[in-house]
Design an enzyme around this catalytic site. Structure first.
Site, PDB file in Angstrom:
ATOM      1  N   GLY A   1       0.808  -1.218   0.000  1.00 60.98           N
ATOM      2  CA  GLY A   1       0.000   0.000   0.000  1.00 60.98           C
ATOM      3  C   GLY A   1       0.834   1.256   0.000  1.00 60.98           C
TER       4      GLY A   1
ATOM      5  N   TRP B   1       0.990   5.740   0.311  1.00 66.03           N
ATOM      6  CA  TRP B   1       0.328   6.909  -0.269  1.00 66.03           C
ATOM      7  C   TRP B   1       0.035   6.738  -1.752  1.00 66.03           C
ATOM      8  CZ3 TRP B   1      -2.093  11.342   0.892  1.00 66.03           C
ATOM      9  CH2 TRP B   1      -2.224  12.283  -0.127  1.00 66.03           C
TER      10      TRP B   1
ATOM     11  N   TRP C   1       9.998   6.626  10.413  1.00 65.82           N
ATOM     12  CA  TRP C   1       9.781   6.810   8.974  1.00 65.82           C
ATOM     13  C   TRP C   1      10.702   7.945   8.522  1.00 65.82           C
ATOM     14  CZ3 TRP C   1       7.194   4.277   5.189  1.00 65.82           C
ATOM     15  CH2 TRP C   1       7.225   4.878   3.933  1.00 65.82           C
TER      16      TRP C   1
ATOM     17  N   GLU D   1      -4.002   2.985   4.216  1.00 61.23           N
ATOM     18  CA  GLU D   1      -4.082   4.019   5.249  1.00 61.23           C
ATOM     19  C   GLU D   1      -5.381   4.804   5.220  1.00 61.23           C
ATOM     20  OE1 GLU D   1      -0.642   6.354   4.437  1.00 61.23           O
ATOM     21  OE2 GLU D   1       0.730   4.664   4.665  1.00 61.23           O
TER      22      GLU D   1
END
Length: 494
Positions: free
Chosen positions: A103, A105, A364, A146
């Site tokens: 997955g 963005w 991240w 998300e």
């Protein structure tokens, strides 16, 4: 007898500390960055992470999990076999857990909304995910859908229960193999309340990686902290729960029944950049006209890696300020405004996570930590996380190195006026002013004879002549003709 009890207490404390997780997300696309920004699997320090997450794979229209970059991920057709190299890191650290993430963005929400609503497509997803994880030797799967019920969703509110069902079916398939299921999820209440049944998904997830960053960015019309721990300056008259902060997000998840030992607090190894409307109005919540500077490696306006920005702070004139209430720094240079984290602010966040007995810390992402140690020790963010979690001395590397010509101070007003150095801007000289025979000697990239910030790509035209096309480096960078990429000025012979 008393000594034995004391020893047992010390052992218990040590054991609890040792259970805290350090989850390291690895952006595989960083292998395509130039110069000192390139980050390959070989750059990963396996001693600094308990869990390594490889990002990203995706899905096709049948719900099947597929590689998004087969040449990089897989060994077939002379590929680089990043999956194999990534999982081979467990030979260096046998305690390391490797996880494959799907997955992110760029994958959006539509495909996942359609897949999760269809039992047959869900089965394809679960089956193919399990096959890929087992085939390549991963220890688990990270679900980075998300945005259920958000962005380009197809099924809207139905996504919430469908996401829960998807995780339930993954759990049933993964349990016999002892595999982990984790997820990177939106942290703030506004987003999370639209997307997740928190008590339900908590039953099926081993770890919940809270994305407690991107609270404010260039999409806002005023400056704000990327990842403020608490409500900070210029928000005095705003109710706490109306401000996007780490503590408010964590408190929301805990209030909804998320087990603290499953919550992993996300911290960013990057900053958010803004372009001020007025250079003299430059505090928190100052008017912004959009995205600010980019870095030489990530090359994305509005975003800058810590490894890029710490070098800017060492070599350029910036005013670094610290928001005492929010517990994060920010920096100003003319119209440039940057919200960022450094080892000092990371320390505060790790201490906060420990105070609530959360499961650990997620970074991240590791390829924008200062992994080469250009500004001091290598991997300063990750090393700080480990030192604080393991209750070791954190006196080293607790602040971003700042050159002597930079002022560090706390401010309390969005209208404070400073004498920061304005960013250097360079107008492109017309190509016609430079004789073509002085530019192109052969095909390929070459430097400009008049301006360090521009360069040319020379290609052979239809008549055999070499034709130059002008390009410009991001603001503050110079063309490095030796290595053929835009670089920091002090590293370029111009």
């Amino acid at each position: 007898m008393g000594l034995s009890v004391f020893a047992l207490v010390l052992f218990a404390i040590s054991a609890v500390s040792g259970e805290k997780h350090v989850v390291c997300y690895y952006g595989s696309w960083a292998t395509y960055r130039l110069g000192l920004g390139q980050f390959n699997v070989e750059h990963i320090n396996t001693d600094l992470c308990t869990h390594l997450v490889y990002t990203f794979v995706g899905i096709n229209n049948q719900g099947t999990v597929v590689s998004l970059d087969s040449w990089l991920d897989l060994p077939e057709n002379w590929g680089r076999d990043n999956f194999g190299k990534f999982n081979a890191l467990k030979k260096i650290n046998p305690n390391l857990k490797t996880i494959l993430a799907v997955g992110g963005w760029n994958e959006g929400s539509a495909k996942y909304s359609i897949m999760a609503a269809n039992p047959a497509l869900r089965k394809n997803f679960v089956t193919s995910a399990l096959q890929m994880v087992l085939k390549h030797g991963f220890d688990g799967f990270d679900v980075d859908w998300e945005y259920p019920n958000r962005r380009d969703t197809v099924n809207g509110e139905a996504d919430i229960d469908n996401f829960t069902m998807l995780l339930k079916e993954l759990r049933e398939a993964f349990n016999p193999h002892g595999l982990l299921i984790t997820a990177a999820l939106s942290a703030d209440k506004t987003s999370a309340s639209l997307s997740y049944d928190i008590p339900a998904i908590s039953k099926y997830l081993d770890l919940i990686h809270l994305m407690t960053y991107d609270m404010y960015g260039s999409w806002n019309t005023e400056t704000g902290h990327n990842a403020a721990l608490h409500k900070g300056e210029s928000f005095e008259n705003v109710p706490k729960n109306n401000v996007l902060t780490v503590d408010v997000a964590v408190e929301y998840w805990l209030s909804q029944g998320a087990p603290p030992e499953k919550l992993v607090l996300g911290v960013p190894a990057y900053g958010r950049t803004f372009d001020l409307v007025n250079a003299n109005v430059n505090g928190v919540r100052a008017p912004s006209s959009g995205a600010g500077i980019s870095g030489p490696y990530t090359q994305q306006r509005g975003h800058i890696g810590y490894n890029e920005f710490c070098h800017f702070l060492r070599t350029q004139s910036w005013e670094v300020r610290y928001d005492e209430e929010a517990k994060v720094p920010y920096a100003v240079q003319g119209h440039n405004w940057v919200s960022f984290d450094n080892p000092s602010s990371i320390t505060k966040k790790v201490e906060y996570a420990l105070s609530l007995n959360l499961g650990g810390i997620m970074l991240w992402s590791i390829e924008t930590d200062d992994f080469h140690g250009q500004c001091g020790e290598d991997f300063p963010m990750l090393r700080t996380i480990n030192r604080v979690l393991r209750n070791k001395n954190v006196s080293e590397s607790t602040s971003t190195p700042v050159p002597s010509n930079v002022t560090t101070e706390a401010t309390t007003s969005a209208s404070s006026s400073t004498e920061s150095a304005a960013p250097t801007t360079t107008t492109e000289p017309p190509v016609t002013e430079i004789p073509e025979d002085s530019i192109c000697k052969s095909e390929g990239f070459t430097s400009s004879p008049v301006d360090c910030s521009i360069f040319y790509l020379c290609v052979t035209g239809v008549n055999g002549e070499l034709i130059p096309t002008l390009f410009k480096c991001p603001d503050g960078l110079h063309w490095d003709n030796t290595h053929k990429y835009c670089n920091f000025p002090d590293l370029v012979d111009c």
